[in-house]
Design a protein around this motif. Structure first.
Motif, PDB file in Angstrom:
ATOM      1  N   PHE A   8     -78.327   7.503 -56.271  1.00  0.00           N
ATOM      2  CA  PHE A   8     -77.049   6.807 -56.131  1.00  0.00           C
ATOM      3  C   PHE A   8     -77.146   5.391 -56.708  1.00  0.00           C
ATOM      4  O   PHE A   8     -76.184   4.884 -57.309  1.00  0.00           O
ATOM      5  CB  PHE A   8     -76.645   6.749 -54.663  1.00  0.00           C
ATOM      6  CG  PHE A   8     -76.379   8.102 -54.061  1.00  0.00           C
ATOM      7  CD1 PHE A   8     -75.200   8.766 -54.324  1.00  0.00           C
ATOM      8  CD2 PHE A   8     -77.307   8.705 -53.237  1.00  0.00           C
ATOM      9  CE1 PHE A   8     -74.949  10.006 -53.776  1.00  0.00           C
ATOM     10  CE2 PHE A   8     -77.074   9.941 -52.686  1.00  0.00           C
ATOM     11  CZ  PHE A   8     -75.894  10.611 -52.963  1.00  0.00           C
ATOM     12  N   ILE A   9     -78.305   4.751 -56.540  1.00  0.00           N
ATOM     13  CA  ILE A   9     -78.465   3.367 -56.990  1.00  0.00           C
ATOM     14  C   ILE A   9     -78.489   3.290 -58.512  1.00  0.00           C
ATOM     15  O   ILE A   9     -77.883   2.383 -59.110  1.00  0.00           O
ATOM     16  CB  ILE A   9     -79.765   2.771 -56.397  1.00  0.00           C
ATOM     17  CG1 ILE A   9     -79.730   2.856 -54.865  1.00  0.00           C
ATOM     18  CG2 ILE A   9     -79.942   1.336 -56.856  1.00  0.00           C
ATOM     19  CD1 ILE A   9     -78.543   2.189 -54.225  1.00  0.00           C
ATOM     20  N   MET A  10     -79.168   4.243 -59.171  1.00  0.00           N
ATOM     21  CA  MET A  10     -79.286   4.206 -60.630  1.00  0.00           C
ATOM     22  C   MET A  10     -77.930   4.353 -61.313  1.00  0.00           C
ATOM     23  O   MET A  10     -77.753   3.883 -62.442  1.00  0.00           O
ATOM     24  CB  MET A  10     -80.229   5.319 -61.095  1.00  0.00           C
ATOM     25  CG  MET A  10     -81.675   5.104 -60.665  1.00  0.00           C
ATOM     26  SD  MET A  10     -82.750   6.496 -61.074  1.00  0.00           S
ATOM     27  CE  MET A  10     -82.740   6.426 -62.862  1.00  0.00           C
ATOM     28  N   ASN A  11     -76.960   4.988 -60.681  1.00  0.00           N
ATOM     29  CA  ASN A  11     -75.628   5.176 -61.271  1.00  0.00           C
ATOM     30  C   ASN A  11     -74.605   4.183 -60.737  1.00  0.00           C
ATOM     31  O   ASN A  11     -73.407   4.299 -61.033  1.00  0.00           O
ATOM     32  CB  ASN A  11     -75.128   6.591 -61.004  1.00  0.00           C
ATOM     33  CG  ASN A  11     -75.993   7.651 -61.648  1.00  0.00           C
ATOM     34  OD1 ASN A  11     -76.468   7.450 -62.759  1.00  0.00           O
ATOM     35  ND2 ASN A  11     -76.209   8.774 -60.963  1.00  0.00           N
ATOM     36  N   LEU A  12     -75.072   3.231 -59.951  1.00  0.00           N
ATOM     37  CA  LEU A  12     -74.130   2.321 -59.274  1.00  0.00           C
ATOM     38  C   LEU A  12     -73.322   1.495 -60.271  1.00  0.00           C
ATOM     39  O   LEU A  12     -72.125   1.238 -60.048  1.00  0.00           O
ATOM     40  CB  LEU A  12     -74.917   1.399 -58.331  1.00  0.00           C
ATOM     41  CG  LEU A  12     -74.094   0.491 -57.419  1.00  0.00           C
ATOM     42  CD1 LEU A  12     -73.240   1.327 -56.470  1.00  0.00           C
ATOM     43  CD2 LEU A  12     -75.014  -0.426 -56.617  1.00  0.00           C
ATOM     44  N   ALA A  13     -73.933   1.072 -61.364  1.00  0.00           N
ATOM     45  CA  ALA A  13     -73.241   0.201 -62.318  1.00  0.00           C
ATOM     46  C   ALA A  13     -72.235   0.955 -63.176  1.00  0.00           C
ATOM     47  O   ALA A  13     -71.345   0.344 -63.766  1.00  0.00           O
ATOM     48  CB  ALA A  13     -74.269  -0.504 -63.216  1.00  0.00           C
ATOM     49  N   THR A  14     -72.360   2.286 -63.239  1.00  0.00           N
ATOM     50  CA  THR A  14     -71.498   3.051 -64.148  1.00  0.00           C
ATOM     51  C   THR A  14     -70.616   4.070 -63.445  1.00  0.00           C
ATOM     52  O   THR A  14     -69.685   4.604 -64.060  1.00  0.00           O
ATOM     53  CB  THR A  14     -72.371   3.788 -65.192  1.00  0.00           C
ATOM     54  OG1 THR A  14     -73.293   4.644 -64.496  1.00  0.00           O
ATOM     55  CG2 THR A  14     -73.151   2.791 -66.047  1.00  0.00           C
ATOM     56  N   SER A  15     -70.896   4.372 -62.178  1.00  0.00           N
ATOM     57  CA  SER A  15     -70.167   5.444 -61.496  1.00  0.00           C
ATOM     58  C   SER A  15     -69.433   4.896 -60.292  1.00  0.00           C
ATOM     59  O   SER A  15     -70.039   4.323 -59.365  1.00  0.00           O
ATOM     60  CB  SER A  15     -71.156   6.539 -61.053  1.00  0.00           C
ATOM     61  OG  SER A  15     -70.517   7.469 -60.205  1.00  0.00           O
ATOM     62  N   GLU A  16     -68.116   5.080 -60.305  1.00  0.00           N
ATOM     63  CA  GLU A  16     -67.311   4.648 -59.167  1.00  0.00           C
ATOM     64  C   GLU A  16     -67.604   5.511 -57.936  1.00  0.00           C
ATOM     65  O   GLU A  16     -67.525   5.040 -56.803  1.00  0.00           O
ATOM     66  CB  GLU A  16     -65.820   4.720 -59.526  1.00  0.00           C
ATOM     67  CG  GLU A  16     -65.382   3.718 -60.561  1.00  0.00           C
ATOM     68  CD  GLU A  16     -65.625   2.274 -60.102  1.00  0.00           C
ATOM     69  OE1 GLU A  16     -65.412   1.984 -58.901  1.00  0.00           O
ATOM     70  OE2 GLU A  16     -66.047   1.463 -60.933  1.00  0.00           O
ATOM     71  N   ASP A  17     -67.936   6.788 -58.172  1.00  0.00           N
ATOM     72  CA  ASP A  17     -68.274   7.667 -57.044  1.00  0.00           C
ATOM     73  C   ASP A  17     -69.535   7.173 -56.335  1.00  0.00           C
ATOM     74  O   ASP A  17     -69.582   7.106 -55.103  1.00  0.00           O
ATOM     75  CB  ASP A  17     -68.489   9.103 -57.536  1.00  0.00           C
ATOM     76  CG  ASP A  17     -67.195   9.763 -57.979  1.00  0.00           C
ATOM     77  OD1 ASP A  17     -66.122   9.282 -57.555  1.00  0.00           O
ATOM     78  OD2 ASP A  17     -67.262  10.749 -58.732  1.00  0.00           O
TER      79      ASP A  17
END
Length: 786
Positions: free
Chosen positions: A709-718
């Motif tokens: 979840f953290i690795m996609n935090l900057a690009t994923s609103e979900d």
């Protein structure tokens, strides 16, 4: 009453043995659902056959007789009083100064009895012994005066193998002057029952029984049981001597009289079923009163056995017999027998109870070997023992998100959910599963299917996963995710093949791939694990497994507040060993406790220097669910903390979200560690089945959000929404939130805005040796002092 043995004939077992040999339950076990139903039917058939055999050889007769006697006690009633016993008792013998009355005295007795208005008279005595001619003449004359109203006793010849007698008839001097009545009767084993015929063949004639004459019975001929509910003590009785002397006060007008010996020297005494002895004449009188209402209806064991068979076959339709139905059926039979007694209908229940008992025990044992008690699904051991090795591949489907599905409500009925998955597999033509068993163990489905070419295996596995995803969605839209392991080596024992398929699925799950075939490549990997196991033991003994420490940073201040201890194993020949691989080998081969103790020992030894620089420094150590379930972890942690004088408040134990922290035993171990101020952290949060209610129950002070979840935090609103909700939820419960896998400044900044407490990741530092970590702490200390 004259006793004749009722021992059953030796059963002829030839036809019965042939029947058993031909029944299908002796055949080879079938493997599918239909096969299991057939197996259960065979168990029911065997139970019914055993019950029938017990009935045919009258095996439970003593129990049956005792139960009938006990039921009769519940219905005890007084005798009607229309049949009177004239007792040749001890008082009579004393008064007459003889050991038996003479026939002249018997003649006087007959005269007195009819003078008092009796309607008929029966002597429970054969008068087969010789007597003075003048006495015989006097008695015969009196009998002729009341021809048709008086009967003397008689009994047929008998030979039961142990005892023989030629039968008894009145002497010729009396025989032409009077009718005879059969004294014959039978007592069951241990004297628990009595039976009488309504008539007996004696010579060329069919002679009515004493009870039939006393009861004036004219109905169907046959054997019957006297109603033991009639209280023998209530039967009117007067002494022989009193009748002779005219002192008797019993009214004989219009009544039937039976004369019989009742003195203590008489051999005609028989057991009451529930204790005590009474003269045989009282059984004749009870039989007469029974026949006055007609022949009782004895249905024997047929109705109860039919009922038991219906129950057994109904239960055999179920995977696991219903206990309530079993006990209900067992309870119904005695109650029904008791109620039917009141209507003069008798049934035997013990053959049926034997059938029910044998059937239910066997069905439950079969279910226990085949099905899991909690989910009612097939056990792995059942497939190992009944599966078919020939021309099949072995599949293992590991449901990797079972926890997520549980969180959507499936946990309320896991068995039903997995049944849906199984039904989907069973109905898939391309799965080639057919009617074979599908096993569910922990989070894995296991089954056999017709073999495929190697090039088609992965395609088939992908199709199965797609089918399962589309066919088993639960409320909320959640779908099954998983990995399939396929074992294709048909030369191995089935047990080994199942193990290999499960291991292949486990490997696929860890590698995040959809299917793994247990082929040569996979076997090589397994060989590597076996090699790693021996190297692991050696490395722990030589202390050659290193420990790296990844800093944990306060996101607001940027200060290092702790570190997570991670395995760093560089093997001289095998190269770098992934920590997950080392842990998997240790767990698989029961070395995880030793590896955990090793890591804790090394980490506590190293971290002492960090605490000396920063007393608030906290060391985090991962502990597997397998280790946390053992009380030995209490001993190891306490021993190592004492050795290194490491404060409990500086130690954090991290456990994955899949660890059953709400298990009572695990929670007790956690509480034992928390008594020493040790902190608990839930690692990899978001990948398992945690809910707000779950987090509120488990004893943890820290929560680590999974790096995915953290690795996609900057690009994923979900991912942003998930992380935000998790942080708010954790803070509501008073827990510290750690985000791992932070690799860029934008992610770190977003986490600060969301209120995350601690960060961990390559942005700050990879795992380093303790010396490098101490340099970081010293630099921070120097900056703070400046």
């Amino acid at each position: 009453m004259k006793h004749v043995s009722n021992a059953p004939n030796e059963p002829h077992l030839g036809a019965f043995g042939l029947l058993l040999r031909r029944l299908p339950f002796l055949g080879r076990a079938s493997t599918g659902r239909t096969g299991q139903r057939a197996k259960r039917r065979r168990i029911a058939i065997v139970a019914v056959v055993i019950g029938l055999f017990a009935a045919l050889i009258e095996l439970p007769m003593p129990l049956e007789d005792g139960f009938k006697a006990a039921r009769a006690e519940l219905r005890t009633r007084e005798a009607p009083g229309d049949i009177v016993v004239v007792a040749i008792d001890d008082a009579t013998l004393n008064a007459l100064a003889t050991d038996r009355p003479t026939r002249r005295q018997d003649a006087q007795l007959v005269d007195r009895i009819f003078a008092q208005g009796a309607s008929r008279l029966v002597f429970d005595r054969a008068y087969a012994d010789p007597a003075p001619p003048e006495d015989d003449a006097a008695f015969a004359a009196e009998l002729r005066q009341h021809r048709g109203q008086v009967w003397l006793g008689a009994s047929p010849a008998a030979d039961n193998g142990l005892q023989q007698h030629a039968g008894l008839l009145p002497t010729p001097a009396l025989r032409d002057s009077v009718a005879v009545a059969s004294m014959m009767g039978q007592s069951g084993p241990f004297g628990l029952s009595v039976r009488f015929p309504t008539s007996t063949p004696i010579g060329a004639d069919e002679i009515p029984s004493i009870s039939a004459i006393l009861g004036e019975y004219r109905g169907e001929e046959g054997w019957y049981r006297p109603d033991l509910a009639i209280d023998a003590r209530s039967i009117p009785t007067v002494s022989y001597a009193e009748i002779l002397s005219g002192a008797g006060d019993v009214d004989l007008k219009g009544k039937t009289v039976v004369v019989a010996p009742t003195h203590l020297g008489s051999t005609d005494f028989h057991n009451l079923p529930l204790g005590g002895k009474i003269p045989g004449v009282y059984f004749h009188v009870m039989g007469a009163h029974t026949l006055q209402d007609g022949m009782p209806l004895d249905l024997s064991w047929y109705p109860a056995m039919l009922f038991a068979a219906m129950v057994l076959f109904a239960q055999a339709r179920r995977r696991r017999p219903l206990r309530a139905v079993t006990w209900g059926a067992i309870g119904v039979l005695p109650v029904a027998a008791t109620l039917l007694d009141a209507s003069r209908i008798s049934i035997d229940v013990f053959p049926a109870l034997i059938a029910l008992g044998v059937g239910m025990v066997r069905l439950n044992l079969h279910a226990g070997k085949i099905y899991n008690k909690s989910t009612n699904l097939v056990l792995r051991e059942a497939l190992e023992t009944t599966g078919d090795d020939a021309k099949t591949d072995v599949y293992a489907f590991k449901i990797t998100n079972l926890g997520d599905l549980t969180g959507t409500g499936v946990s309320k009925d896991l068995g039903r959910f997995v049944e849906r998955v199984i039904d989907t597999l069973q109905g898939a033509a391309q799965s080639r599963v057919g009617d074979r068993q599908i096993v569910f163990e922990k989070d894995t489905l296991i089954w056999q299917a017709t073999k495929l070419d190697a090039r088609d295996l992965h395609k088939n596995a992908e199709g199965l996963i797609a089918l399962l995803r589309s066919g088993t969605a639960v409320q909320g839209g959640a779908r099954i995710e998983g990995t399939i392991g396929i074992e294709t080596n048909r030369t191995l024992p089935l047990e080994t093949r199942i193990h290999n398929a499960i291991q292949a699925a486990e490997l696929g799950s860890r590698k995040r791939i959809r299917s793994v075939i247990a082929d040569t490549k996979w076997l090589d990997l397994r060989e590597r694990r076996i090699e790693l196991l021996s190297e692991l033991d050696k490395a722990m003994e030589e202390r050659s497994i290193g420990i790296g420490y990844q800093p944990k940073v306060d996101l607001l201040s940027g200060r290092v507040v702790g570190a997570e201890a991670l395995i760093r194993w560089e093997h001289p020949e095998l190269g770098y060993i992934e920590p997950t691989e080392a842990v998997a080998v240790a767990e698989e081969h029961d070395r995880i406790d030793e590896l955990t103790a090793y890591v804790v020992d090394r980490a506590l030894e190293d971290a002492g220097a960090a605490i000396a620089l920063d007393p608030m420094f906290k060391l985090a150590v991962n502990v597997s669910a397998q280790t946390l379930g053992s009380v030995m972890v209490l001993y190891h942690v306490a021993r190592l903390r004492s050795r290194h004088r490491f404060p409990g408040k500086n130690l954090i134990i991290e456990v994955t979200e899949s660890t059953p922290l709400d298990d009572i035993a695990v929670r007790e171990i956690i509480r034992g560690l928390q008594k020493d101020d040790i902190t608990f952290s839930i690692d990899d949060f978001g990948t398992g089945h945690s809910t707000l209610a779950y987090l509120g129950q488990v004893p943890s002070a820290e929560l680590k959000i999974d790096r995915r979840f953290i690795m996609n935090l900057a690009t994923s609103e979900d991912s942003l929404a998930v992380v935000k909700g998790t942080i708010e939820m954790a803070h509501t419960l008073g827990k510290v939130v750690v985000a791992e896998g932070i690799e860029d400044d934008l992610t770190a900044e977003r986490l600060r805005r969301l209120g995350c407490d601690i960060g961990q990741g390559f942005l700050f530092s990879p795992a380093v040796a303790m010396d490098e970590l101490l340099l970081m702490l010293e630099e921070e200390y120097s900056v703070a002092c400046a």
